[in-house]
Write a protein that holds these residues in place. Structure first.
Motif, short mmCIF file in Angstrom:
data_model
loop_
_atom_site.label_atom_id
_atom_site.label_comp_id
_atom_site.label_asym_id
_atom_site.label_seq_id
_atom_site.Cartn_x
_atom_site.Cartn_y
_atom_site.Cartn_z
N ASP A 129 0.82 -1.21 0.00
CA ASP A 129 0.00 0.00 0.00
C ASP A 129 0.85 1.26 0.00
O ASP A 129 0.55 2.24 0.64
CB ASP A 129 -0.94 -0.01 1.21
N ARG B 279 1.63 3.54 -2.48
CA ARG B 279 1.31 3.95 -3.84
C ARG B 279 1.97 5.29 -4.19
O ARG B 279 1.72 6.28 -3.51
CB ARG B 279 -0.19 4.07 -4.01
N VAL C 129 -2.79 0.66 -7.80
CA VAL C 129 -1.58 0.55 -7.00
C VAL C 129 -0.84 1.87 -6.98
O VAL C 129 -0.15 2.20 -6.03
CB VAL C 129 -0.68 -0.58 -7.56
N ILE C 130 -0.99 2.62 -8.06
CA ILE C 130 -0.50 3.99 -8.04
C ILE C 130 -1.69 4.91 -7.76
O ILE C 130 -2.83 4.50 -7.85
CB ILE C 130 0.18 4.38 -9.37
N SER C 131 -1.40 6.13 -7.41
CA SER C 131 -2.46 7.11 -7.15
C SER C 131 -2.49 8.09 -8.31
O SER C 131 -1.69 9.02 -8.38
CB SER C 131 -2.18 7.84 -5.83
#
Length: 369
Positions: free
Chosen positions: A50, A52, A85-87
């Protein structure tokens, strides 16, 4: 709203993606990065972590083809979940916000994640007349890029336009279009060219960053070697026909129907570095050469000027056959092509000779290494 707070594993289960399919995806990403299969658990661990990184996606002189490529990515289904998974804090094509709300979201993310966010750029940047040919929210693309790049951990230029200027930079290039690397300094830049870029390569690049915290090895055009370390000609399924001297002579002829080599129909595979033949498109179903169309060299610098006319084959290249390597053939093609274009006055190479010369010099330097 509950979905927003789910972990990746819960989201996969919600969307019907089994653990087995997810691990297959991780193995495929490992293969794309040329990592051993044993690294697949590390890929899964990185994706499920988590931690990200924030991503800001800017679009300038572009047809949105790279955004479309991202949206159409379907192999594997879990690939689009990498975006969870990325923001993805700012993306003009994808975000619901508009106007002042969108600009405020971008500003807030840049301030909050200063020095840590990933900046993705789509489209070329005009610099003529102080960059007035592309403005967003009252500011030029040039200023937008410099402000965003100043606080980024790295910049990923997606597509040929952002990488090398692409179509807007072709002669006569009235807006003075340039690629990101020509305008940004002090921040690592990675080029993912192609028209458009293959989203599987973007996924692999982001996964590499998540696992190792660094950039992968790059070539002299700032392209990741895992995606651009091999010439298309080296992995083409029609290569055997090339070596055997079996060519398509006319669109729709028997040789075309039999899947013979497209070199005489203008294919630029011997001069183009890309993993198209192995990665393919449409969930790995096909790619242009497999579908019967020659490569146009869209992952190379200045490809509109250096690779056109797309449907005219390069001149007869004597002296190569079954025993010739793709490297030697490629070198001959570039050299003879230059002579051919000069003799016949083909405008592209003359009009934009600066770009052509730069490409040829870098090409030969790469071959000598």
């Amino acid at each position: 709203m509950e979905v927003l707070f789910m972990g990746l594993r819960e989201k996969l289960e919600l969307l019907g993606v089994s653990r087995r399919d997810f691990l297959k995806f991780c193995t495929a990403v490992s293969a794309t990065l040329a990592l051993p299969p044993a690294m697949a658990p590390k890929v899964a661990e990185a994706l499920e972590d988590d931690n990200r990184p924030a991503v800001i996606w800017l679009e300038f002189q572009s047809c949105s083809g790279d955004s479309e490529s991202l949206l159409r990515s379907g192999r594997p289904k879990a690939a689009d979940l990498v975006l969870d998974v990325i923001s993805l804090d700012y993306a003009e094509v994808l975000m619901a916000a508009a106007g002042h709300q969108a600009e405020q979201a971008k500003h807030d993310s840049m301030e909050k994640n200063k020095g840590k966010y990933v900046l993705i750029v789509e489209g070329s940047i005009p610099v003529e007349d102080d960059g007035i040919y592309c403005c967003i929210a009252g500011d030029t693309a040039l200023n937008q890029l410099k402000k965003a790049a100043a606080g980024a951990a790295m910049v990923i230029a997606v597509g040929n336009c952002a990488s090398f200027g692409g179509i807007p930079a072709a002669y006569p290039n009235p807006t003075g279009a340039k690629g990101v690397a020509d305008l940004v300094s002090g921040v690592p830049v990675v080029n993912l060219p192609g028209c458009p870029m293959n989203c599987d390569n973007l996924t692999a690049l982001i996964v590499h960053y998540l696992i190792f915290g660094t950039l992968p090895a790059l070539d002299n055009q700032l392209r990741p070697k895992f995606a651009h370390g091999k010439r298309i000609h080296d992995n083409c399924e029609r290569r055997g026909h090339f070596d055997a001297g079996q060519y398509v002579e006319k669109w729709g002829d028997e040789a075309h129907r039999q899947g013979w080599c497209l070199y005489k129909m203008g294919c630029k595979g011997p001069q183009t570095w890309h993993n198209c033949p192995t990665l393919r498109w449409n969930d790995g179903l096909s790619w242009p050469v497999m579908a019967g169309h020659g490569c146009v060299g869209c992952s190379e610098p200045g490809f509109i000027d250096t690779m056109s006319p797309f449907y005219r084959r390069l001149p007869e290249v004597p002296g190569f056959g079954v025993e010739s390597s793709a490297t030697s053939v490629g070198l001959k093609l570039v050299g003879v092509a230059t002579a051919f274009f000069a003799v016949h006055g083909v405008v592209s190479i003359i009009r934009n000779r600066g770009t052509v010369k730069k490409v040829e010099e870098e090409y030969y330097e790469k071959e000598e290494k």
